[in-house]
Design an enzyme around this catalytic site. Structure first.
Site, mmCIF file in Angstrom:
data_model
loop_
_atom_site.group_PDB
_atom_site.id
_atom_site.type_symbol
_atom_site.label_atom_id
_atom_site.label_comp_id
_atom_site.label_asym_id
_atom_site.label_seq_id
_atom_site.Cartn_x
_atom_site.Cartn_y
_atom_site.Cartn_z
ATOM 1 N N ASP A 146 7.248 -8.231 6.668
ATOM 2 C CA ASP A 146 6.088 -7.881 7.497
ATOM 3 C C ASP A 146 4.785 -7.948 6.695
ATOM 4 O O ASP A 146 4.118 -6.915 6.477
ATOM 5 C CB ASP A 146 6.244 -6.518 8.176
ATOM 6 C CG ASP A 146 5.473 -6.480 9.503
ATOM 7 O OD1 ASP A 146 5.350 -7.542 10.146
ATOM 8 O OD2 ASP A 146 4.974 -5.416 9.893
ATOM 9 N N PHE B 271 0.840 -1.201 0.000
ATOM 10 C CA PHE B 271 0.000 0.000 0.000
ATOM 11 C C PHE B 271 0.874 1.248 0.000
ATOM 12 O O PHE B 271 1.845 1.326 0.751
ATOM 13 C CB PHE B 271 -0.887 -0.050 1.249
ATOM 14 C CG PHE B 271 -1.748 1.153 1.442
ATOM 15 C CD1 PHE B 271 -2.654 1.537 0.465
ATOM 16 C CD2 PHE B 271 -1.675 1.895 2.613
ATOM 17 C CE1 PHE B 271 -3.467 2.651 0.645
ATOM 18 C CE2 PHE B 271 -2.479 3.004 2.807
ATOM 19 C CZ PHE B 271 -3.376 3.386 1.819
ATOM 20 N N HIS C 196 6.716 -1.346 11.173
ATOM 21 C CA HIS C 196 6.330 -2.070 9.966
ATOM 22 C C HIS C 196 7.488 -2.108 8.951
ATOM 23 O O HIS C 196 7.802 -3.142 8.383
ATOM 24 C CB HIS C 196 5.114 -1.369 9.364
ATOM 25 C CG HIS C 196 4.395 -2.132 8.303
ATOM 26 N ND1 HIS C 196 4.184 -3.494 8.354
ATOM 27 C CD2 HIS C 196 3.799 -1.718 7.153
ATOM 28 C CE1 HIS C 196 3.501 -3.871 7.278
ATOM 29 N NE2 HIS C 196 3.267 -2.826 6.540
ATOM 30 N N SER D 148 4.740 -5.999 2.968
ATOM 31 C CA SER D 148 3.410 -5.723 3.506
ATOM 32 C C SER D 148 2.316 -6.364 2.646
ATOM 33 O O SER D 148 2.287 -7.578 2.497
ATOM 34 C CB SER D 148 3.228 -4.208 3.638
ATOM 35 O OG SER D 148 2.013 -3.929 4.262
#
Ligand SMILES: *[C@@H]1O[C@H](CO)[C@@H](O)[C@H](O)[C@H]1NC(C)=O
Ligand SMILES: *[C@@H]1O[C@H](CO)[C@@H](O)[C@H](O)[C@H]1NC(C)=O
Ligand SMILES: *[C@@H]1O[C@H](CO)[C@@H](O)[C@H](O)[C@H]1NC(C)=O
Ligand SMILES: CC(=O)N[C@H]1CO[C@H](CO)[C@@H](O)[C@@H]1O
Length: 462
Positions: A197, A98, A266, A173
């Site tokens: 992550d 994202f 993150h 992510s």
């Protein structure tokens, strides 16, 4: 319940296969009309504005070691043939997640050049900034379409003779689940997937088809650094590294403000991975049932399930693990420091009192080297004599010059805690091999709250 979820998964699979068939038809119908545009000198990531179009506008950018910040667009089969893509090298495909502000990922150039530092490889960065911006839920909606495009791209590589096993997807992510879906479309035949992550929101309860899981490649690993926020809590690979327990990272304090603070934990997974590629210092991890048990000194080697070959973050084949059959969802733990190169060494520290007490006893153990100080508090339960814990320090145990031991007094309002604790101190570096003896200070050490005990430490290097 089982059959219901299975049906749902089957439906999802059918849906995917249908979209796949249609896009395959479309792409083969158009293949002949591809224009042969001469290659531009360098292509970069796009920047998406709020008024982005309705197309995903995916770019596949090839980077080579000659200039790791100069990308070349290689979307069509002809692009690939006319590029510097070398079919006899391994291929790293990086997939970002994202992008709240629709911009190029800040870490991408460092990750690309770290790969060139570590190995002679093709690096392809997937730019899907257009589909990754706006709302997180919109970005999630675009994952299937994106995964299909990446799948087609990989098929073009396979047609040129690239072996499936030489392809390694690195997903950050949300990109980790994209990598999982691509791997699933490739029927788990790709060589490796690394999830940095992997995203948690919308994925923690997703089916195996929708999220990254060990079936998605021959070897799947994940590095978890923010499981209480943007990252996923559950293990999703063959090996799952939970860094400092996986939730909060050292150095990600409230001193850093704003957006950087929000994503600090993150993004640590990316920075750790870059560091592992750039440095030779070991980021070795230990299988354990929980972080608490690891810190309490209950997990000291990798005998089960890795037959004494501890996994390491980096590019070693199957993380350096030598078992013939890989475990699934093996949780492994390691501590890191707050800044690059992050690596720490882990030692078991033990204090054995001469006699048990009627109260809980806390002892602080500090290791000092010429340029580092590390400490841990160990607790000895009531009526017991032995307390132990794992201490992480930035240099190997044999470079630790001194140990300091301190009795941590119970907080008492009326009078000072003047307890005298007498016991022995021992330590040993992890991983502990079977039959290896601990290094102990020979004398009994007297500790009180007001006079900590300091002693030189000279554990021989092995
Ligand atoms: C590498 O590419 C960048 C453009 O992305 C360019 O500015 C730079 O000069 C190039 N470096 C070399 C050594 O060619
Ligand atoms: C591709 O890589 C191989 C292995 O490093 C090397 O021998 C070969 O020369 C490379 N081919 C090209 C065209 O650069
Ligand atoms: C600390 O000193 C050791 C050698 O004693 C060296 O290897 C290490 O790089 C140093 N670490 C830092 C952070 O300066
Ligand atoms: C660029 C693009 O196709 N973005 C789409 C991602 O998914 C959302 C939700 O379905 C769409 O609104 C976007 O157009």
């Amino acid at each position: 319940m089982g059959s219901l979820t299975r049906n749902k998964a089957e439906d999802h699979k059918k849906q995917l296969l249908f979209i796949l068939a249609v896009t395959l038809l479309l792409s083969s119908a158009c293949a002949g009309h591809e224009l042969n545009v001469p290659a531009e000198p360098c292509s970069d990531f796009q920047a998406a504005s709020i008024l982005r179009g309705s197309k995903l506008k995916i770019q596949f950018l090839l980077f080579t070691s000659s200039n790791s910040s100069c990308g070349h667009r290689i979307s069509s089969a002809d692009d690939i043939k006319n590029s510097n893509f070398n079919t006899s090298l391994d291929t790293k495909i990086i997939i970002h997640g994202f992008r709240a502000f629709g911009r190029k990922p800040s870490w991408i150039n460092r990750l690309i050049s770290a790969f060139f530092q570590a190995a002679n490889v093709n690096v392809v960065a997937v730019d899907w900034v257009y589909g990754a911006t706006g709302l997180y839920s919109d970005a999630v909606e675009n994952v299937t379409k994106l995964s299909l495009e990446i799948y087609h791209f990989i098929r073009r590589l396979l047609t040129l003779g690239v072996p499936e096993t030489s392809i390694h997807l690195i997903g950050v992510s949300l990109g980790a689940h994209v990598a999982g879906l691509v791997g699933y479309l490739c029927e788990g035949h790709l060589g490796r997937i690394t999830g940095l992550d992997p995203a948690g929101p919308k994925y923690t309860k997703a089916s195996h088809e929708e999220r990254l899981d060990p079936g998605d490649a021959l070897f799947v690993e994940a590095i978890h650094t923010d499981t209480d926020n943007f990252g996923i809590r559950i293990p999703v690979g063959h090996i799952d590294y939970f860094i400092n327990g996986g939730k909060d990272q050292p150095g990600c304090s409230s001193i850093i403000s704003g957006y950087n603070y929000l994503i600090c934990d993150h993004l640590r997974a990316v920075h750790l991975y870059v560091s592992a590629l750039e440095n030779s210092c070991p980021m070795m991890a230990y299988p354990c049932s929980s972080h608490e048990n690891f810190l309490a000194g209950h997990c000291l080697d990798c005998s089960n399930p890795f037959l004494f070959s501890c996994p390491r973050i980096g590019l070693l084949e199957r993380a350096g693990v030598s078992v013939s059959e890989l475990p699934k969802e093996a949780k492994v733990y390691l501590e890191t420091s707050s800044s690059a190169p992050y690596c720490m060494y882990h030692s078991l520290v033990e204090f054995r009192m001469q006699q048990g007490r009627s109260a809980v006893t806390s002892i602080e153990v500090t290791f000092r080297s010429s340029n580092s100080t590390s400490r841990v508090k160990i607790t000895i339960p009531k009526q017991q004599m032995l307390g132990k814990g794992v201490l992480a320090h930035p240099v190997p145990l044999c470079q630790i010059e001194a140990v300091m031991l301190k009795y941590v007094p119970k907080r008492q309002i009326w009078k000072k805690d003047e307890t005298l604790i007498v016991g022995k101190f021992c330590t040993i570096a992890l991983p502990v091999s079977s039959g290896e003896k601990m290094f102990c200070l020979s004398q009994h050490l007297p500790l009180t709250a007001s006079s900590p005990f300091a002693h030189g430490l000279a554990v021989p290097c092995v």
